[in-house]
Design an enzyme around this catalytic site. Sequence first.
Site, PDB file in Angstrom:
ATOM      1  N   HIS A 196      36.744  41.236  42.531  1.00 23.84           N
ATOM      2  CA  HIS A 196      37.613  42.280  41.983  1.00 23.84           C
ATOM      3  C   HIS A 196      37.415  42.479  40.483  1.00 23.84           C
ATOM      4  O   HIS A 196      37.800  43.504  39.929  1.00 23.84           O
ATOM      5  CB  HIS A 196      39.085  42.005  42.316  1.00 23.84           C
ATOM      6  N   SER A 206      40.973  35.730  35.779  1.00 29.57           N
ATOM      7  CA  SER A 206      40.284  35.886  37.068  1.00 29.57           C
ATOM      8  C   SER A 206      38.793  35.648  36.913  1.00 29.57           C
ATOM      9  O   SER A 206      38.142  36.232  36.040  1.00 29.57           O
ATOM     10  CB  SER A 206      40.526  37.293  37.628  1.00 29.57           C
ATOM     11  N   ASP A 224      36.396  37.222  47.814  1.00 28.80           N
ATOM     12  CA  ASP A 224      36.583  37.634  46.422  1.00 28.80           C
ATOM     13  C   ASP A 224      35.679  36.872  45.463  1.00 28.80           C
ATOM     14  O   ASP A 224      36.105  36.404  44.409  1.00 28.80           O
ATOM     15  CB  ASP A 224      38.047  37.475  45.997  1.00 28.80           C
TER      16      ASP A 224
END
Length: 466
Positions: free
Chosen positions: A121, A225, A151
Amino acid sequence: MKQISKLFLVSLLSGATTLGAYKLLFDDNGYFSSNKNGITTLAPESYGRLASLGAENVDFTVAAEKTIHTVVHVKNVSVRTISNPIMEYFYGYGGQQQQEQVGTGSGVIISEDGYIVTNNHVVKDANDIEITLNNKKTYKAKLVGTDSKMDIALLKINADEKLPYSTFANSDSVKIGEWVLAVGNPYNLTSTVTAGIVSAKARNLDTRGIQSFIQTDAAVNPGNSGGALVNTRGELIGINTMISSMTGSYVGYSFAVPSNNARKIIEDIMEFGNVQRGILGVEGGELNSTASKELGITQTQGFYINKVTKNSGAEKAKLQKGDIIIKLDNQDIATFADLSGYVNTKRPNDKIQVTYLRDGKTMIAPVVLSKNESFTTEFKGIELENIDAADKKKFKLDYGVKIKAITNENLLQYNEELKGNIILSIDNVKATNIETVSKLLNNKDEKQSIRIEMINKNGEVIRIII
């Protein structure tokens, strides 16, 4: 002499009074004793020594120093087309405009020649990816491959020097309560290090993709992230992925993809160009007291098999409905997340030892994992399979399941129109893949109507109710 006798008598009485008071108040059963009625009210001698387990006595500096040089800042530049129907209607132009968007995140260098792992992402839909190292050097990055389900994305930069990199640890060996560091670039603040402990393992957040997170209480915020979760030796045990928050900022828990899963995906992408998924070939659910009561069994932990997929490794190993899986190799299985997390570290044709309960007896069977693309499911006389690379390219899709065959008598007359169509959603739930669809359909009654949205062979979107 009389005076001396009086003084002696007073001293004797005083001593007796003091001794009696001590016995009354402080002796074994006295009011202030350490063992009044058998209950300890004073801390044991070892109490002060337990403080050595505190965070202030754990050395985080070595792990932090090793990791900050391997964590990078990831800048994602994408272009979005914005429609302006009013301008288009009145003036015949200006209906679409290009707008540049910039997103940021973190990544971890995993080889000296510039391979970097991050979250999918973080780089999704990127037209341009820029990497900034801890020494402020900047490079353009190439997207090598991605796995949207887990992911994870793999990037590559061509640096003019050998780069520091993180080494992978065995995430299956991580213990709850173990100290960990989260390293990343929250809010564009480079080389930020936070500490915490492993709060839980194999956490299932029902994301329809990742189903086995490492949960920690190390502070993670937007921009973290794709960053590193490391142990106190500086070894990579996870890739920070998301937080649990109502505000968008850290409020107590964060989640990471286990390093074993990330490593397997990366190796697949580098060796095969895509992710090789193996499946056990069983459907069912995890046990708890409520489920066990409904099933009429006493076991409250493990994975209960409700269905075995045809021609799968599980069927060939003679696993059957009613069996309860309690271990895969040496990994204990108490939940669905335990099972899916371990299987996701394996490839097709890998052999695993499945320990299961049948009629109260413990049994072990070697199971060869099947290839995910061969996994099919059937519902209401419609057999479904995962779409392949050719279908993805033809219809410009990254998800969906394909109608492989029709056995429903009421639908046989529409066989030509339906066979080969790609289902996009079922009852407005995205049909990500066969596993997602199987889980969804298992909760449906065969007599219950469902609404299906699909693309036919001509690329037209159609909707039916069956």
